[in-house]
Design an enzyme around this catalytic site. Structure first.
Site, PDB file in Angstrom:
ATOM      1  CG  HIS A   1      -2.113  -0.930   1.020  1.00  0.00           C
ATOM      2  ND1 HIS A   1      -2.819  -1.458   2.076  1.00  0.00           N
ATOM      3  CD2 HIS A   1      -2.693  -1.430  -0.107  1.00  0.00           C
ATOM      4  CE1 HIS A   1      -3.786  -2.253   1.616  1.00  0.00           C
ATOM      5  NE2 HIS A   1      -3.717  -2.247   0.292  1.00  0.00           N
TER       6      HIS A   1
ATOM      7  CG  ASP B   1      -0.887   3.652   4.012  1.00  0.00           C
ATOM      8  OD1 ASP B   1      -1.024   2.740   3.172  1.00  0.00           O
ATOM      9  OD2 ASP B   1      -1.293   3.559   5.191  1.00  0.00           O
TER      10      ASP B   1
ATOM     11  CG  HIS C   1      -4.035  -4.942   5.298  1.00  0.00           C
ATOM     12  ND1 HIS C   1      -5.143  -4.153   5.508  1.00  0.00           N
ATOM     13  CD2 HIS C   1      -3.088  -4.120   4.792  1.00  0.00           C
ATOM     14  CE1 HIS C   1      -4.862  -2.897   5.136  1.00  0.00           C
ATOM     15  NE2 HIS C   1      -3.622  -2.856   4.695  1.00  0.00           N
TER      16      HIS C   1
HETATM   17 FE    FE Z   1      -1.612   1.399   6.064  1.00  0.00          FE
HETATM   18 ZN    ZN Z   2      -2.294  -1.128   4.319  1.00  0.00          ZN
END
Ligand code: FE
Ligand code: ZN
Length: 255
Positions: A58, A60, A114
């Site tokens: 991801h 971030d 995730h």
């Molecule tokens: Fe994150």
């Molecule tokens: Zn993430």
């Protein structure tokens, strides 16, 4: 060998970690969402960044990869299962691998759920766990690319680590997570006490991260799906832990 860990708060609620290993002076950045605050903090400390450790793809968590690599020539280490999605990756690692940065040794766990390629870095000698968006203080990551069964298994690997392990997760979500955990109605005095402590900490503007794994085992509902007290609160006494976990995750998605 000791690890000196510095926490850098960026964006809305992300934490980036700068980790210096005392023997060789090697410095790793864990999950650089952005580059400038990291380079500035390393400069201020007089630390030379040698590595980036990425838990998952991801933005971030990898957004600062290329700029930090360009500025420092560091080595980027990330998940083998997701290597095509990690900008600038040099070394791909997976479940059970050990990776030495300087004199510090990390054991890698695959922790899908995730994302499909999510990994965690465990520094046993320093009792430090960098778990990205798999385990949070009182929470766990959303299941974007995995199933409840995968995530429950991933959390089980982390739960097997010692109680004194410091849990360096990648977001400050703790206060909302505490409200959610309380909403489940488990009779758990340790959770009630921790929720109050979290409110005090946040009111003082301080981080609630890292926590310890022992605290998480006692209070984090996502690690407690195999506890009778939580299953009872959800009227799921007869259910398998993975189904209790799935129900807790589903409720959190709607919270
Ligand atoms: Fe994150
Ligand atoms: Zn993430």
């Amino acid at each position: 060998m000791s690890l000196d860990v510095r926490q850098i708060a960026v964006l809305t609620d992300n934490y980036i970690y700068l980790v210096r290993e005392s023997e060789t002076g090697a410095v790793a950045v864990v999950d650089p969402a952005v580059s400038e605050p990291v380079l500035a903090e390393a400069e201020r400390l007089g630390w030379r960044i040698t590595h980036i450790l990425n838990t998952h793809h991801h933005n971030d968590h990898v957004g600062g990869n290329q700029a930090i690599k360009q500025a420092t020539g560091c080595t980027i280490v990330g998940p083998r299962a997701d290597r095509e999605r990690i900008p600038g990756i040099d070394v791909a690692v997976g479940d059970g691998d050990v990776y030495d940065f300087g004199a510090a040794r990390a054991t890698v766990f695959d922790t899908p759920g995730h994302t499909k390629g999510h990994i965690a870095f465990w520094f046993a000698d320093a009792s430090a766990l960098f778990c990205g968006d798999t385990l949070f203080a009182l929470g766990c990551g959303r299941l974007f690319e995995g199933t409840p069964a995968q995530m429950w298994k991933s959390l089980g690997k982390l739960k097997a680590l010692p109680d004194d392990a410091k849990v360096y997760c990648a977001h400050e979500y703790t206060q909302t997570n505490a409200r959610f955990a309380l909403s489940l109605g488990e009779d758990n005095p340790a959770l009630a006490a921790r929720a109050e402590e979290i409110d005090r900490t946040r009111a003082a503007g301080a981080p609630t991260v890292p926590s310890t794994l022992g605290e998480e085992k006692r209070t984090n509902p996502f690690l407690r799906a195999d506890e009778v007290a939580l299953a009872a609160a959800l009227s799921m006494r007869e259910a398998a832990p993975v189904d209790v976990f799935a129900e807790v995750r589903r409720r959190k998605d709607d919270f």
